[in-house]
Scaffold this motif. Sequence first.
Motif, PDB file in Angstrom:
ATOM      1  N   LYS A   1      -4.726  -1.822  -5.688  1.00 19.05           N
ATOM      2  CA  LYS A   1      -4.420  -1.262  -4.280  1.00 19.05           C
ATOM      3  C   LYS A   1      -4.090  -2.733  -3.343  1.00 19.05           C
ATOM      4  O   LYS A   1      -5.559  -3.733  -3.092  1.00 19.05           O
ATOM      5  CB  LYS A   1      -4.507  -0.542  -3.222  1.00 19.05           C
ATOM      6  N   ILE A   2      -3.167  -3.186  -3.291  1.00 20.01           N
ATOM      7  CA  ILE A   2      -2.567  -3.889  -2.999  1.00 20.01           C
ATOM      8  C   ILE A   2      -1.379  -4.038  -1.604  1.00 20.01           C
ATOM      9  O   ILE A   2      -0.569  -3.671  -1.748  1.00 20.01           O
ATOM     10  CB  ILE A   2      -1.710  -5.522  -3.673  1.00 20.01           C
ATOM     11  N   SER A   3      -2.053  -5.007  -0.721  1.00 22.12           N
ATOM     12  CA  SER A   3      -0.779  -5.313   0.623  1.00 22.12           C
ATOM     13  C   SER A   3      -0.274  -6.670   0.276  1.00 22.12           C
ATOM     14  O   SER A   3      -0.484  -7.454   0.104  1.00 22.12           O
ATOM     15  CB  SER A   3      -1.612  -5.226   1.895  1.00 22.12           C
TER      16      SER A   3
ATOM     17  N   GLU B   1       1.022  -1.209   1.041  1.00 15.36           N
ATOM     18  CA  GLU B   1      -0.069  -0.635   0.060  1.00 15.36           C
ATOM     19  C   GLU B   1       0.794   0.026  -1.444  1.00 15.36           C
ATOM     20  O   GLU B   1       1.507   0.594  -1.608  1.00 15.36           O
ATOM     21  CB  GLU B   1      -0.592   0.843   0.457  1.00 15.36           C
ATOM     22  N   LEU B   2       0.785  -1.001  -2.526  1.00 13.82           N
ATOM     23  CA  LEU B   2       1.257  -0.888  -3.529  1.00 13.82           C
ATOM     24  C   LEU B   2      -0.217  -0.054  -4.650  1.00 13.82           C
ATOM     25  O   LEU B   2      -0.973  -1.323  -4.142  1.00 13.82           O
ATOM     26  CB  LEU B   2       1.708  -2.537  -4.337  1.00 13.82           C
ATOM     27  N   ILE B   3       0.185   0.618  -5.283  1.00 16.05           N
ATOM     28  CA  ILE B   3      -1.084   1.083  -6.007  1.00 16.05           C
ATOM     29  C   ILE B   3      -0.359   0.739  -7.687  1.00 16.05           C
ATOM     30  O   ILE B   3       0.482   1.337  -7.658  1.00 16.05           O
ATOM     31  CB  ILE B   3      -1.741   2.444  -5.700  1.00 16.05           C
ATOM     32  N   CYS B   4      -1.329  -0.019  -8.219  1.00 13.29           N
ATOM     33  CA  CYS B   4      -0.722   0.115  -9.685  1.00 13.29           C
ATOM     34  C   CYS B   4      -1.466  -1.306 -10.579  1.00 13.29           C
ATOM     35  O   CYS B   4      -2.963  -1.026  -9.922  1.00 13.29           O
ATOM     36  CB  CYS B   4       0.565  -1.540  -9.334  1.00 13.29           C
ATOM     37  N   ASP B   5      -1.024  -1.407 -11.998  1.00 15.85           N
ATOM     38  CA  ASP B   5      -1.986  -2.442 -12.192  1.00 15.85           C
ATOM     39  C   ASP B   5      -2.095  -3.299 -12.497  1.00 15.85           C
ATOM     40  O   ASP B   5      -3.132  -4.475 -12.230  1.00 15.85           O
ATOM     41  CB  ASP B   5      -1.603  -2.864 -13.935  1.00 15.85           C
TER      42      ASP B   5
ATOM     43  N   THR C   1       7.522  -8.499  -8.488  1.00 14.12           N
ATOM     44  CA  THR C   1       7.598  -7.892  -9.779  1.00 14.12           C
ATOM     45  C   THR C   1       6.157  -6.962  -9.634  1.00 14.12           C
ATOM     46  O   THR C   1       5.246  -7.508 -10.020  1.00 14.12           O
ATOM     47  CB  THR C   1       7.802  -8.194 -10.938  1.00 14.12           C
ATOM     48  N   PRO C   2       6.352  -5.453  -9.382  1.00 19.11           N
ATOM     49  CA  PRO C   2       5.066  -4.435  -9.983  1.00 19.11           C
ATOM     50  C   PRO C   2       4.855  -4.449 -11.427  1.00 19.11           C
ATOM     51  O   PRO C   2       5.770  -4.751 -12.313  1.00 19.11           O
ATOM     52  CB  PRO C   2       5.112  -3.403  -9.263  1.00 19.11           C
ATOM     53  N   ILE C   3       3.711  -4.290 -11.806  1.00 20.75           N
ATOM     54  CA  ILE C   3       3.321  -4.202 -12.926  1.00 20.75           C
ATOM     55  C   ILE C   3       2.492  -2.726 -12.830  1.00 20.75           C
ATOM     56  O   ILE C   3       1.730  -2.526 -12.617  1.00 20.75           O
ATOM     57  CB  ILE C   3       2.324  -5.011 -13.393  1.00 20.75           C
TER      58      ILE C   3
ATOM     59  N   PRO D   1       4.073   2.710  -4.461  1.00 18.95           N
ATOM     60  CA  PRO D   1       5.629   3.994  -4.655  1.00 18.95           C
ATOM     61  C   PRO D   1       6.104   3.593  -6.166  1.00 18.95           C
ATOM     62  O   PRO D   1       6.102   2.763  -7.108  1.00 18.95           O
ATOM     63  CB  PRO D   1       6.651   3.039  -3.159  1.00 18.95           C
ATOM     64  N   ARG D   2       6.531   4.542  -6.930  1.00 23.74           N
ATOM     65  CA  ARG D   2       6.845   4.609  -8.170  1.00 23.74           C
ATOM     66  C   ARG D   2       7.728   4.290  -8.333  1.00 23.74           C
ATOM     67  O   ARG D   2       8.467   3.629  -9.164  1.00 23.74           O
ATOM     68  CB  ARG D   2       6.248   6.090  -8.549  1.00 23.74           C
TER      69      ARG D   2
END
Length: 255
Positions: free
Chosen positions: A127-129, A140-144, A176-178, A183-184
């Motif tokens: 969980k990253i801001s 909040e970005l929920i991600c790998d 770039t998110p991994i 958000p999906r």
Amino acid sequence: MPFEKIAFVATDVSEAQDALAELSQRYGNHPVDEADVIVALGGDGLMLQTMHKYMDRRIPIYGMNRGSVGFLMNEYRDNDLMERLSKAQTTVLHPLRMKARCVDGTETEALALNEVSLLRETFQAAKISISIDGRVRMEELICDGVLVATPAGSTAYNLSAQGPIIPIDAELLALTPISAFRPRRWRGALLPHKAEVTFTVREAAKRPVAAVADHTEVRNVETVTVSEETSIDLLMMFDEGHTLDERILAEQFIH
């Protein structure tokens, strides 16, 4: 410009060592401190290692592919090196500077030529801001994980994570998110190259995250700041018609 003294560096694989022996005999092999150009014999990994090692020298580096992918390298030939060097075009790159603070308070700085990435360490999603220039842009970005890539690095890990390819002179960074879970549908952002990106890890003790700047890994980070280090110039040389900006442009039409 003419080059008189070449320093050759090579990986340990047989193809690179054979090329090192052949080229050293033909052109001589000078210590880096005396050379006016470095010729790297290997793959993209060697090119990145060489640029890191001699980052403070501001010496041009010309790579010839004796590895596998060789995206950052020129074609290997042994018979016209001096002419190729004299006609080569130079691309100036700036690395990213990562400043990471860990849960225990320790701080680490490192430079990255391709990207700075944050990656979850365990089975639990991170969980990253995300803040840009001091303003929170994503609570909040929920991600790998998530990464910031330079134009030169936009065709590396960033591209594998479905990030955009950036022209070498675009003065942009890719965020770039991994494997984003929420958000999906967020695909990332293009940022001005002068932007300062700050990642804050939420529940850092429960959901540990590592930060990686090229070859430097820092585990259990709490905050990570990434910005372009404009005071450092990295000089990469490419044959005419096969420059890095041409390769990055061509990569966008591969299907």
